[in-house]
Design a protein around this motif. Structure first.
Motif, PDB file in Angstrom:
ATOM      1  N   GLU A 151       0.842  -1.191   0.000  1.00  0.00           N
ATOM      2  CA  GLU A 151       0.000   0.000   0.000  1.00  0.00           C
ATOM      3  C   GLU A 151       0.880   1.244   0.000  1.00  0.00           C
ATOM      4  O   GLU A 151       1.834   1.337   0.762  1.00  0.00           O
ATOM      5  N   ARG A 152       0.550   2.190  -0.855  1.00  0.00           N
ATOM      6  CA  ARG A 152       1.291   3.449  -0.975  1.00  0.00           C
ATOM      7  C   ARG A 152       0.324   4.606  -0.777  1.00  0.00           C
ATOM      8  O   ARG A 152      -0.753   4.626  -1.366  1.00  0.00           O
ATOM      9  N   ARG A 153       0.717   5.562   0.067  1.00  0.00           N
ATOM     10  CA  ARG A 153      -0.111   6.749   0.326  1.00  0.00           C
ATOM     11  C   ARG A 153       0.635   7.984  -0.168  1.00  0.00           C
ATOM     12  O   ARG A 153       1.756   8.219   0.241  1.00  0.00           O
ATOM     13  N   THR A 154      -0.021   8.738  -1.044  1.00  0.00           N
ATOM     14  CA  THR A 154       0.617   9.893  -1.660  1.00  0.00           C
ATOM     15  C   THR A 154      -0.320  11.094  -1.628  1.00  0.00           C
ATOM     16  O   THR A 154      -1.422  11.030  -2.158  1.00  0.00           O
ATOM     17  N   PRO A 155       0.120  12.207  -1.025  1.00  0.00           N
ATOM     18  CA  PRO A 155      -0.677  13.431  -1.095  1.00  0.00           C
ATOM     19  C   PRO A 155      -0.530  14.048  -2.485  1.00  0.00           C
ATOM     20  O   PRO A 155       0.580  14.161  -3.000  1.00  0.00           O
ATOM     21  N   LEU A 156      -1.646  14.407  -3.088  1.00  0.00           N
ATOM     22  CA  LEU A 156      -1.632  14.944  -4.453  1.00  0.00           C
ATOM     23  C   LEU A 156      -2.615  16.093  -4.601  1.00  0.00           C
ATOM     24  O   LEU A 156      -3.706  16.057  -4.029  1.00  0.00           O
ATOM     25  N   ALA A 157      -2.227  17.054  -5.414  1.00  0.00           N
ATOM     26  CA  ALA A 157      -3.190  18.075  -5.835  1.00  0.00           C
ATOM     27  C   ALA A 157      -4.151  17.399  -6.806  1.00  0.00           C
ATOM     28  O   ALA A 157      -3.801  16.423  -7.477  1.00  0.00           O
ATOM     29  N   CYS A 158      -5.352  17.907  -6.870  1.00  0.00           N
ATOM     30  CA  CYS A 158      -6.330  17.342  -7.789  1.00  0.00           C
ATOM     31  C   CYS A 158      -7.233  18.448  -8.310  1.00  0.00           C
ATOM     32  O   CYS A 158      -7.252  19.554  -7.771  1.00  0.00           O
ATOM     33  N   MET A 159      -7.953  18.117  -9.353  1.00  0.00           N
ATOM     34  CA  MET A 159      -8.968  19.026  -9.869  1.00  0.00           C
ATOM     35  C   MET A 159     -10.314  18.317  -9.738  1.00  0.00           C
ATOM     36  O   MET A 159     -10.585  17.376 -10.480  1.00  0.00           O
ATOM     37  N   PRO A 160     -11.119  18.733  -8.766  1.00  0.00           N
ATOM     38  CA  PRO A 160     -12.450  18.119  -8.635  1.00  0.00           C
ATOM     39  C   PRO A 160     -13.302  18.464  -9.852  1.00  0.00           C
ATOM     40  O   PRO A 160     -13.191  19.555 -10.401  1.00  0.00           O
ATOM     41  N   GLU A 161     -14.130  17.516 -10.255  1.00  0.00           N
ATOM     42  CA  GLU A 161     -15.047  17.740 -11.373  1.00  0.00           C
ATOM     43  C   GLU A 161     -16.475  17.648 -10.859  1.00  0.00           C
ATOM     44  O   GLU A 161     -16.744  16.977  -9.862  1.00  0.00           O
ATOM     45  N   ARG A 162     -17.370  18.274 -11.574  1.00  0.00           N
ATOM     46  CA  ARG A 162     -18.785  18.129 -11.235  1.00  0.00           C
ATOM     47  C   ARG A 162     -19.168  16.673 -11.398  1.00  0.00           C
ATOM     48  O   ARG A 162     -18.656  15.993 -12.279  1.00  0.00           O
ATOM     49  N   GLY A 163     -20.040  16.218 -10.559  1.00  0.00           N
ATOM     50  CA  GLY A 163     -20.478  14.837 -10.642  1.00  0.00           C
ATOM     51  C   GLY A 163     -19.682  13.900  -9.760  1.00  0.00           C
ATOM     52  O   GLY A 163     -19.874  12.698  -9.796  1.00  0.00           O
ATOM     53  N   GLY A 164     -18.754  14.451  -8.974  1.00  0.00           N
ATOM     54  CA  GLY A 164     -18.056  13.619  -8.000  1.00  0.00           C
ATOM     55  C   GLY A 164     -16.880  12.830  -8.528  1.00  0.00           C
ATOM     56  O   GLY A 164     -16.576  11.762  -8.015  1.00  0.00           O
ATOM     57  N   SER A 165     -16.188  13.322  -9.543  1.00  0.00           N
ATOM     58  CA  SER A 165     -14.953  12.690  -9.986  1.00  0.00           C
ATOM     59  C   SER A 165     -13.809  13.680  -9.783  1.00  0.00           C
ATOM     60  O   SER A 165     -14.042  14.852  -9.464  1.00  0.00           O
ATOM     61  N   TRP A 166     -12.581  13.207  -9.939  1.00  0.00           N
ATOM     62  CA  TRP A 166     -11.404  14.024  -9.721  1.00  0.00           C
ATOM     63  C   TRP A 166     -10.402  13.761 -10.838  1.00  0.00           C
ATOM     64  O   TRP A 166     -10.275  12.629 -11.302  1.00  0.00           O
ATOM     65  N   ILE A 167      -9.659  14.786 -11.218  1.00  0.00           N
ATOM     66  CA  ILE A 167      -8.548  14.620 -12.154  1.00  0.00           C
ATOM     67  C   ILE A 167      -7.261  14.709 -11.347  1.00  0.00           C
ATOM     68  O   ILE A 167      -7.059  15.660 -10.581  1.00  0.00           O
ATOM     69  N   LEU A 168      -6.401  13.702 -11.512  1.00  0.00           N
ATOM     70  CA  LEU A 168      -5.059  13.729 -10.938  1.00  0.00           C
ATOM     71  C   LEU A 168      -4.081  14.009 -12.064  1.00  0.00           C
ATOM     72  O   LEU A 168      -4.192  13.443 -13.154  1.00  0.00           O
TER      73      LEU A 168
END
Length: 157
Positions: A63-80
């Motif tokens: 298991e790997r845990r990584t803090p990342l910036a993201c771009m939330p999208e409408r509809g409950g998805s995210w862009i990494l």
């Protein structure tokens, strides 16, 4: 943060010196603060929305845990965005998601199971335009490297 403050942060984050130092400092601080606040706070989220991505290592299976910036999208998805701060190689977490797309994110204190999809073609082009509108320094990162920065869409599982 004020509009002026955002512009200053964008300029600093585009600097080569930032790309050398940030990968060693930002994730460590984010992990520590996230742990101390039981998943409610990410320091880097003061600039950009962020998640803690928990995925399985491509080679190790750990298991790997990584803090990342993201771009939330409408509809409950995210862009990494696999920018790696504009450094030459793809970040390890992108290889992990290519092999093991089922993952989890911590988003505003909530643990959410997700599936990652590598974007390509027109879907990637549209997402890339949105990412650049969201955080223009990603254009500087892309200009520094020969590789195409990987974009992943995370959707709830």
């Amino acid at each position: 943060m004020t509009a002026r403050g955002v512009r200053i942060v964008q300029k600093v984050s585009s600097a080569r010196a930032f790309a050398k130092v940030a990968p060693h400092v930002v994730p460590a601080l984010d992990r520590a603060v996230h742990r101390m606040t039981r998943g409610k706070v990410l320091l880097s989220a003061r600039m950009l929305p962020g998640v803690i991505l928990t995925c399985t290592g491509a080679r190790s299976g750990l298991e790997r845990r990584t803090p990342l910036a993201c771009m939330p999208e409408r509809g409950g998805s995210w862009i990494l965005i696999g920018s790696n701060f504009g450094r030459p190689g793809h970040p390890a977490w992108t290889a992990n998601l290519l092999v093991h797309p089922d993952a989890r994110i911590s988003w505003k204190g909530e643990e959410i199971p997700v599936t990652a999809h590598l974007l390509s073609g027109r879907e990637r082009e549209a997402a890339w335009r949105a990412v650049l509108a969201f955080w223009p320094p990603y254009a500087t990162y892309q200009a520094r490297v020969e590789r195409e920065i990987r974009l992943f869409r995370l959707v709830r599982s």
